[in-house]
Write an enzyme that holds these catalytic residues in place. Structure first.
Site, mmCIF file in Angstrom:
data_model
loop_
_atom_site.group_PDB
_atom_site.id
_atom_site.type_symbol
_atom_site.label_atom_id
_atom_site.label_comp_id
_atom_site.label_asym_id
_atom_site.label_seq_id
_atom_site.Cartn_x
_atom_site.Cartn_y
_atom_site.Cartn_z
ATOM 1 C CE LYS A 1 -1.730 1.576 4.001
ATOM 2 N NZ LYS A 1 -1.406 2.986 4.257
ATOM 3 C CG ASN A 2 2.291 2.628 3.512
ATOM 4 O OD1 ASN A 2 1.122 2.942 3.213
ATOM 5 N ND2 ASN A 2 2.657 2.381 4.738
ATOM 6 N NE ARG B 1 0.471 12.251 6.989
ATOM 7 C CZ ARG B 1 0.804 13.514 7.203
ATOM 8 N NH1 ARG B 1 -0.136 14.396 7.442
ATOM 9 N NH2 ARG B 1 2.048 13.886 7.166
ATOM 10 C CB CYS C 1 -5.474 10.216 10.891
ATOM 11 S SG CYS C 1 -3.832 9.828 11.392
ATOM 12 N NE ARG D 1 0.072 10.449 9.891
ATOM 13 C CZ ARG D 1 -0.331 9.403 9.158
ATOM 14 N NH1 ARG D 1 -1.521 8.906 9.313
ATOM 15 N NH2 ARG D 1 0.481 8.913 8.254
ATOM 16 N N PRO D 2 1.580 16.705 10.885
ATOM 17 C CG PRO D 2 3.421 17.721 11.861
ATOM 18 C CD PRO D 2 2.461 16.609 12.044
ATOM 19 C CG ASP E 1 6.557 20.634 9.823
ATOM 20 O OD1 ASP E 1 5.892 19.579 9.840
ATOM 21 O OD2 ASP E 1 7.608 20.782 10.451
ATOM 22 C CG LEU E 2 9.428 17.921 8.225
ATOM 23 C CD1 LEU E 2 9.817 16.518 8.681
ATOM 24 C CD2 LEU E 2 10.530 18.924 8.544
ATOM 25 C CG ASP F 1 3.126 1.638 9.401
ATOM 26 O OD1 ASP F 1 3.389 1.858 8.211
ATOM 27 O OD2 ASP F 1 2.781 2.538 10.191
ATOM 28 C CB VAL G 1 7.470 6.911 14.382
ATOM 29 C CG1 VAL G 1 7.086 7.555 13.054
ATOM 30 C CG2 VAL G 1 8.780 6.131 14.243
ATOM 31 N NE ARG H 1 -7.328 4.569 5.089
ATOM 32 C CZ ARG H 1 -6.669 5.585 5.647
ATOM 33 N NH1 ARG H 1 -7.016 6.051 6.817
ATOM 34 N NH2 ARG H 1 -5.655 6.150 5.023
HETATM 35 C C1 EPZ Z 1 4.024 7.011 6.088
HETATM 36 O O1 EPZ Z 1 3.203 8.044 6.605
HETATM 37 C C2 EPZ Z 1 3.128 5.789 6.008
HETATM 38 N N1 EPZ Z 1 2.020 6.060 5.101
HETATM 39 C C3 EPZ Z 1 2.599 5.445 7.399
HETATM 40 O O2 EPZ Z 1 1.850 4.242 7.277
HETATM 41 C C4 EPZ Z 1 3.798 5.178 8.320
HETATM 42 O O3 EPZ Z 1 3.322 4.944 9.619
HETATM 43 C C5 EPZ Z 1 4.724 6.400 8.327
HETATM 44 O O4 EPZ Z 1 5.124 6.712 6.967
HETATM 45 C C6 EPZ Z 1 5.986 6.153 9.142
HETATM 46 O O5 EPZ Z 1 6.670 5.038 8.641
HETATM 47 C C7 EPZ Z 1 2.233 5.988 3.761
HETATM 48 O O6 EPZ Z 1 3.334 5.714 3.312
HETATM 49 C C8 EPZ Z 1 1.057 6.237 2.876
HETATM 50 P P1 EPZ Z 1 5.956 10.428 8.186
HETATM 51 P P2 EPZ Z 1 3.755 9.573 6.631
HETATM 52 O O7 EPZ Z 1 5.861 11.670 7.396
HETATM 53 O O8 EPZ Z 1 4.549 9.837 5.412
HETATM 54 C C9 EPZ Z 1 6.153 13.729 11.505
HETATM 55 C C10 EPZ Z 1 0.061 2.802 7.645
HETATM 56 O O9 EPZ Z 1 -0.368 2.276 8.665
HETATM 57 N N2 EPZ Z 1 6.101 14.698 10.394
HETATM 58 O O10 EPZ Z 1 7.166 9.569 8.072
HETATM 59 O O11 EPZ Z 1 2.592 10.452 6.916
HETATM 60 C C11 EPZ Z 1 4.802 13.039 11.703
HETATM 61 O O12 EPZ Z 1 3.962 13.844 12.507
HETATM 62 C C12 EPZ Z 1 0.455 4.260 7.636
HETATM 63 O O13 EPZ Z 1 0.232 2.198 6.547
HETATM 64 C C13 EPZ Z 1 6.304 16.047 10.666
HETATM 65 O O14 EPZ Z 1 6.529 16.446 11.809
HETATM 66 O O15 EPZ Z 1 4.694 9.508 7.909
HETATM 67 C C14 EPZ Z 1 5.174 11.751 12.378
HETATM 68 O O16 EPZ Z 1 5.281 11.973 13.772
HETATM 69 C C15 EPZ Z 1 0.163 4.920 8.974
HETATM 70 N N3 EPZ Z 1 6.234 16.931 9.642
HETATM 71 C C16 EPZ Z 1 6.548 11.439 11.788
HETATM 72 O O17 EPZ Z 1 7.036 12.642 11.173
HETATM 73 C C17 EPZ Z 1 5.981 16.547 8.352
HETATM 74 O O18 EPZ Z 1 5.953 17.408 7.444
HETATM 75 C C18 EPZ Z 1 6.521 10.353 10.730
HETATM 76 O O19 EPZ Z 1 5.682 10.804 9.716
HETATM 77 C C19 EPZ Z 1 5.776 15.172 8.102
HETATM 78 C C20 EPZ Z 1 5.834 14.267 9.133
#
Ligand code: EPZ
Length: 416
Positions: free
Chosen positions: A22-23, A92, A116, A121-122, A124-125, A304, A326, A396
């Protein structure tokens, strides 16, 4: 409302074929927008999230045809570069279309993604990355707009190795002028799959899978054919389901290297895992013991898989500790597991789990995708029947989960 009824099950036995990730398919579907050509993807899982992403692409003007696990996307007539709230709020990952549309069309408008259950889940990055490439970002009325006559390559340091931000910046940089270097990039296997897809389109993405990724922008990209990597989280979920039932299963269509952290922790708990020429065998040959784990960005233990491992820990003899580093709020499944009789205490970012001999089935609800999977796993062990509600979360991210579990001997039914 549909729910899944899971009853105490004997040891799971047999073979399960793992679906496409999925990811991986979600960012790659978004990346197909980088060209006006046609792309073909194989091993697409039949998931709600894939439907939502396809709906979003069609909203932009993509022509999508689907035959089973094959999908063809013709992005020759993209007529729209704005994504409305009613589509973006569903998922998202919709936000992953921002990078490719900005890169190809120079402007994009997208509703702020919904939060969610697992935290704010900001983004900003993501936005800092686009700004570093020269985009003007404006926020207003719940929408984000990004504009740039021409994106220019730059060096970008990510405060956190965000998977989505890494993916969005790779896609934005793919058609930018010059070299972009992403430092402290996410290293997940899905990033490598995305890079391989973009490179097969004629792009130049180097270093995916490490913390430093270099993207040399190109003038244009062509369509490509690509097979999605197997879903390491679905595979891990079935490994834990086998463990909690004392089973003996064989996983097909897996990449063992993507499962090292999960394999290491399950082996530490006493589970036997054998790599085969065409899969992995997971079996229980000795008494299991408690373990401690900390979720970390890849190659650390995947967040995950945290909920699923917690379900197993609930019945391991002794005290186990999980630390979630995380996400700031990914323990929503704790209260549901406690309804089954689990003994769990949350202290800050850690959950302390006292193993119990018995769990007792009752009504519970999935609070997010992986929490739902954890409740199914616990239900396989619990006495009686567990009714898991809000299973749209599970649909999902898991393809035909009750059929795959039933084929392994699980007592599970979907009710309307
Ligand atoms: C991806 O989400 C996955 N989703 C998530 O899988 C997975 O849990 C996550 O990566 C971590 O491995 C998809 O790939 C579609 P992140 P993503 O940006 O990209 C913070 C599942 O169950 N952050 O790596 O949204 C954020 O708040 C889903 O399949 C910022 O602060 O995750 C979090 O604490 C759930 N600013 C951390 O980074 C930003 O701009 C990790 O988020 C972006 C993220």
């Amino acid at each position: 409302m549909p729910s899944l009824l899971v009853s105490k099950s004997g040891p799971l036995k047999g073979e399960v074929v793992i679906s496409g990730a999925k990811n991986s398919v979600l960012p790659i579907l978004a990346a197909s927008l980088l060209t006006d050509d046609t792309s073909r993807l194989d091993d697409i899982p039949d998931l709600e999230d894939v439907e939502v992403m396809c709906e979003l692409l069609e909203h932009f003007g993509s022509k999508i045809t689907r035959e089973g696990s094959h999908i063809t996307i013709d992005n020759n007539s993209i007529a729209n570069t704005s994504a409305p709230y009613e589509l973006v709020r569903k998922m998202r990952a919709s936000f992953l279309v921002m990078g490719p549309i900005l890169s190809r069309f120079g402007s994009v408008k997208i509703s702020l993604p919904g939060g969610c259950a697992i935290g704010t889940r900001p983004i900003d990055l993501h936005l800092k990355g686009f700004a570093s490439l020269g985009a003007d970002i404006t926020l207003g009325h719940g929408y984000i707009e990004a504009r740039a006559d021409r994106l220019r390559g730059n060096r970008i340091y990510l405060d956190f190795p965000s998977v989505g931000a890494t993916e969005n910046i790779i896609m934005a940089a793919a058609l930018a002028d010059g070299l972009t270097i992403i430092e402290n990039a996410a290293e997940e296997p899905e990033i490598i799959d995305l890079a391989n897809f973009i490179n097969s389109m004629g792009g130049s993405v180097r270093g995916a899978g490490t913390d430093t990724i270099k993207i040399e922008g190109v003038k244009c990209l062509s369509g490509a054919s690509h097979t999605i990597i197997p879903d390491r989280i679905e595979a891990g979920t079935f490994m834990v389901a086998a463990a909690i039932t004392g089973g003996d299963i064989i996983l097909k269509n897996v990449i063992a290297d993507h499962l090292r952290p999960v394999e290491a922790k399950l082996k530490e708990a006493g589970i036997s895992i054998y790599e085969l020429d065409d899969g992995m065998r997971v079996t229980v040959e000795r008494p299991l013991r408690p373990i401690d784990l900390k979720t970390l960005p890849y190659p650390g233990f995947p967040t995950d898989m945290q909920a699923q491992m917690m379900a197993l820990m609930c019945v391991l003899p002794g005290t186990s500790i999980i630390t979630e580093t995380v996400f700031e709020n990914r323990f929503m499944h704790v209260s549901e597991l406690k309804r089954l009789g689990a003994r769990i205490k949350i202290e800050g970012r850690s959950a302390i789990i006292e193993g119990v001999k018995r769990l007792t089935g009752t009504d519970v609800r999935a609070t997010d995708l992986r929490a739902g999977a954890a409740l199914l796993i616990a239900g396989l062990y619990a006495d009686g029947t567990t009714r898991v509600r809000d299973i749209y979360h599970i649909d999902r991210g898991y393809e035909r989960i009750e059929e795959k579990l039933k084929a392994l001997g699980a007592n599970i039914e979907r009710t309307q």
